[in-house]
Structures are given as C-alpha cells and as structure tokens.
Design a protein around this motif. Sequence first.
Motif, PDB file in Angstrom:
ATOM      1  N   ALA A 132     -33.041 111.557  43.992  1.00  0.00           N
ATOM      2  CA  ALA A 132     -32.954 110.097  43.985  1.00  0.00           C
ATOM      3  C   ALA A 132     -32.097 109.635  45.153  1.00  0.00           C
ATOM      4  O   ALA A 132     -31.064 110.247  45.457  1.00  0.00           O
ATOM      5  CB  ALA A 132     -32.364 109.602  42.669  1.00  0.00           C
ATOM      6  N   PRO A 180     -30.399 114.787  40.277  1.00  0.00           N
ATOM      7  CA  PRO A 180     -30.018 113.733  39.340  1.00  0.00           C
ATOM      8  C   PRO A 180     -30.382 114.018  37.896  1.00  0.00           C
ATOM      9  O   PRO A 180     -29.728 113.507  36.980  1.00  0.00           O
ATOM     10  CB  PRO A 180     -30.787 112.516  39.852  1.00  0.00           C
ATOM     11  CG  PRO A 180     -31.997 113.092  40.521  1.00  0.00           C
ATOM     12  CD  PRO A 180     -31.544 114.394  41.108  1.00  0.00           C
ATOM     13  N   TRP A 181     -31.440 114.822  37.658  1.00  0.00           N
ATOM     14  CA  TRP A 181     -31.998 114.911  36.311  1.00  0.00           C
ATOM     15  C   TRP A 181     -31.457 116.065  35.495  1.00  0.00           C
ATOM     16  O   TRP A 181     -31.188 115.900  34.306  1.00  0.00           O
ATOM     17  CB  TRP A 181     -33.528 115.016  36.384  1.00  0.00           C
ATOM     18  CG  TRP A 181     -34.167 114.158  37.408  1.00  0.00           C
ATOM     19  CD1 TRP A 181     -35.003 114.536  38.416  1.00  0.00           C
ATOM     20  CD2 TRP A 181     -34.033 112.726  37.563  1.00  0.00           C
ATOM     21  NE1 TRP A 181     -35.399 113.468  39.186  1.00  0.00           N
ATOM     22  CE2 TRP A 181     -34.818 112.337  38.674  1.00  0.00           C
ATOM     23  CE3 TRP A 181     -33.324 111.746  36.866  1.00  0.00           C
ATOM     24  CZ2 TRP A 181     -34.904 111.010  39.104  1.00  0.00           C
ATOM     25  CZ3 TRP A 181     -33.409 110.426  37.295  1.00  0.00           C
ATOM     26  CH2 TRP A 181     -34.193 110.071  38.386  1.00  0.00           C
ATOM     27  N   ILE A 216     -23.228 110.101  36.683  1.00  0.00           N
ATOM     28  CA  ILE A 216     -23.703 108.721  36.560  1.00  0.00           C
ATOM     29  C   ILE A 216     -22.526 107.753  36.494  1.00  0.00           C
ATOM     30  O   ILE A 216     -22.542 106.682  37.121  1.00  0.00           O
ATOM     31  CB  ILE A 216     -24.611 108.566  35.329  1.00  0.00           C
ATOM     32  CG1 ILE A 216     -25.856 109.453  35.473  1.00  0.00           C
ATOM     33  CG2 ILE A 216     -24.999 107.112  35.127  1.00  0.00           C
ATOM     34  CD1 ILE A 216     -26.694 109.150  36.698  1.00  0.00           C
ATOM     35  N   ARG A 263     -28.358 110.604  31.681  1.00  0.00           N
ATOM     36  CA  ARG A 263     -27.523 109.417  31.614  1.00  0.00           C
ATOM     37  C   ARG A 263     -26.132 109.716  31.055  1.00  0.00           C
ATOM     38  O   ARG A 263     -25.212 108.903  31.217  1.00  0.00           O
ATOM     39  CB  ARG A 263     -28.215 108.360  30.749  1.00  0.00           C
ATOM     40  CG  ARG A 263     -29.502 107.819  31.357  1.00  0.00           C
ATOM     41  CD  ARG A 263     -29.226 106.848  32.473  1.00  0.00           C
ATOM     42  NE  ARG A 263     -28.522 105.684  31.953  1.00  0.00           N
ATOM     43  CZ  ARG A 263     -29.135 104.642  31.412  1.00  0.00           C
ATOM     44  NH1 ARG A 263     -30.453 104.589  31.348  1.00  0.00           N
ATOM     45  NH2 ARG A 263     -28.431 103.627  30.971  1.00  0.00           N
ATOM     46  N   PHE A 308     -33.929 105.461  36.083  1.00  0.00           N
ATOM     47  CA  PHE A 308     -32.924 105.468  37.149  1.00  0.00           C
ATOM     48  C   PHE A 308     -33.007 104.197  37.986  1.00  0.00           C
ATOM     49  O   PHE A 308     -31.980 103.581  38.306  1.00  0.00           O
ATOM     50  CB  PHE A 308     -33.112 106.697  38.033  1.00  0.00           C
ATOM     51  CG  PHE A 308     -32.049 106.863  39.084  1.00  0.00           C
ATOM     52  CD1 PHE A 308     -30.849 107.482  38.769  1.00  0.00           C
ATOM     53  CD2 PHE A 308     -32.243 106.409  40.378  1.00  0.00           C
ATOM     54  CE1 PHE A 308     -29.851 107.633  39.734  1.00  0.00           C
ATOM     55  CE2 PHE A 308     -31.262 106.559  41.340  1.00  0.00           C
ATOM     56  CZ  PHE A 308     -30.060 107.175  41.018  1.00  0.00           C
ATOM     57  N   ALA A 358     -36.905 107.387  43.683  1.00  0.00           N
ATOM     58  CA  ALA A 358     -36.621 108.416  42.682  1.00  0.00           C
ATOM     59  C   ALA A 358     -37.900 109.154  42.336  1.00  0.00           C
ATOM     60  O   ALA A 358     -38.953 108.533  42.147  1.00  0.00           O
ATOM     61  CB  ALA A 358     -36.026 107.777  41.423  1.00  0.00           C
ATOM     62  N   TYR A 396     -37.893 109.315  33.691  1.00  0.00           N
ATOM     63  CA  TYR A 396     -36.608 109.476  34.364  1.00  0.00           C
ATOM     64  C   TYR A 396     -36.466 108.599  35.607  1.00  0.00           C
ATOM     65  O   TYR A 396     -35.498 107.846  35.722  1.00  0.00           O
ATOM     66  CB  TYR A 396     -36.374 110.949  34.719  1.00  0.00           C
ATOM     67  CG  TYR A 396     -36.161 111.845  33.535  1.00  0.00           C
ATOM     68  CD1 TYR A 396     -34.900 112.001  32.968  1.00  0.00           C
ATOM     69  CD2 TYR A 396     -37.218 112.551  32.971  1.00  0.00           C
ATOM     70  CE1 TYR A 396     -34.693 112.848  31.871  1.00  0.00           C
ATOM     71  CE2 TYR A 396     -37.028 113.389  31.872  1.00  0.00           C
ATOM     72  CZ  TYR A 396     -35.768 113.527  31.340  1.00  0.00           C
ATOM     73  OH  TYR A 396     -35.574 114.349  30.250  1.00  0.00           O
TER      74      TYR A 396
END
Length: 335
Positions: free
Chosen positions: A246, A260-261, A132, A127, A186, A152, A182
């Motif tokens: 995602a 994304p992570w 993001i 985040r 999301f 996701a 996560y």
Amino acid sequence: MSDVKWGIIGPGHIAHSFAKGLSESKNGRLCAVAGRNTERRDSFSDRFGVDQVGRFENHANMLASDIDAVYIATPHPLHAELSIEAICAGKHVLCEKPAGLTADEITSVIQAAQAHDVFFMEAVMYRCHPQITRLREVIKSGVIGTIEHIEASFGFKADYDPQSRLFNPDLAGGAIYDVGIYPVSFARLIAGFAHNKGFMNPIKLSGLSVSAPSGVDATAFAHLRFAGDITATCSTSVMREMSSDATIFGTFGKINLPEPWMPGRDTGPSDSEIIITKADGVKTEVIKDKRMLFAHEAEAVSMAISAGKKEGPVSWQDSLGNAQAIDLWRSVANS
C-alpha cells in the motif's frame, strides 16, 4: 471479566492462526472448539490444549456452554447466520471477514448485537497491528502534506480448483470477497485519517473484473473517489501475483507499507516497515513486535470485551461502510 473464555466454530487454517494468536495474548483463553469433522476437531484441540469437555460436534451445544466469546471461521456464506445465532445465545462475536456477504447481512448482525448488548467485530486483523496506529500518527504529523491518492493491492496466484472456497460460487468465492476487502478497507481508512476520522466512505466507485472459469471474479480493480478530492486505486486477485502493498501519496511525498496485510501472519515476529519518501530522501521506520499477527487481534478484542465495550478497532459502521463499497464494487465489476 479478566480472562475471556473463547470458543471457535470452524477449526480450519485461519482458525489455527487465530488460536495461536490467542495463545500469545494476555487475557484470552481458548476453551472450546466446534466442528463436524471429528479428526480435524480433535487434532486442532490437541494442538491448542482444548479439553475433551470443550470439543463439540454441534456448535449449538458449544454456544450453550459457559464460554464468553466466539470466533467464527467457517466458509463465508455462514458468517452472518452463525454470528446472529451466537449473539442471540448471549456470546460476544469476532467473525472472519466478510462478516456478511452483503451490507444487508451486516446490518442484521449489527442489529442483533445492539438488541442483545454484546460485542461484535469483523475480523480484519491488519487493523489491529501497531503499524496502523503509527501510520495514523505519521499522517497526522503532516510529513507528506495533504493526502491526494492511495494505492493498495492484495493478490496471489492460486491453483484453479472449481470446488475450492476461492473459486466456488456456492462458497462465495472470488478475489473481492477473499482479499479485495483489505485494500478497500485501507483506502477508506486512510481517507478517514486525512479528515481526522476513523474511516470515510467513497462518494464514487467504478471497477472491472476478470472472471475465473467458475464465474467468480478472479482479478478485480476499483477506482474510488472520496471527499476532498482524494482518489484511490484498489487491486485484488486470486489468479495473479500482485505486489500486495500500500502506498499513500501526499503533496510533499509518499508513504509505503511493504507488508500492510500480514506481517508475521503465522509465526512472528510481526515486524513491519513504514517507508517515507520525500524530496530530501527516504526514511524507513521499523515497527518491531515479537508476537505473530493474530495475537494483536486476539488481545485487542479480548481487552475490549473485558472492558465491557461493544465495538473494537473495526467499528460496526466501518464494517457496514466497507460492505456497501464491496457490494458496489462487485456489481460494477461484473456488469
């Protein structure tokens, strides 16, 4: 407070990542480490330049020192308890996810932070990554129209060990606690962006899971519905390989985040991509940053503390809402 003095409780693998990120941040400095294993504590301290005076076998002694903030990276069941202990000692706290095993535990931590007027944040590091911020701008631009659905996933295949933190129920093992947080986070984030809010809680959630031999959830799926007829599918596993990406579907197209992570998790650069697909073609936007992933989190939290803020990129109510969704997912998935 221009230079935040940090202490770490639990010098394990993820603490190494945070300490390295802290070394790349502009206004945070690692000054203390607490851990019962002398060899591990000293090895960690040697690597990150913590003086002998900052090496503690007992975390209570570290909390009595002159550090400003604490990063908690112990096994999951200790997170809420140690957060409250640190908060009551007047320290600002960044606690690894999940910051509590239930929404009730998160509520207790938040109440303690309010009572003692200190910073607290759950460490959901993705985040804090600039992708993001950019993603929110892209969604707000309306390039893919109205958000309709979110997919996701975060999963991997680990060797089964009933004593490991991933599979041991006494250590709060299971995919949902470890990485399922996560994709749910999301989905709630994007549903919030669609309504020009920081996050949104689901109005309905259903799910199922497949258990490991130890009884914890090894693989789990959740279906969420949000206001405005936005739906989401979340997948997680510690015993199956998954795409771990995602995708956001809108009325005009879709946005995909391939990573994304954990872009640049341990070494950097933490470059990432936002891929926009529409009827007229595909556009890829690359977000470049030479630092590793945890540097963004360490810097964002240190800056918030320096500014006298009590919340960071993951707000208290956001963590509470995520914990409520996780509580529900675990209950329906295991029923």
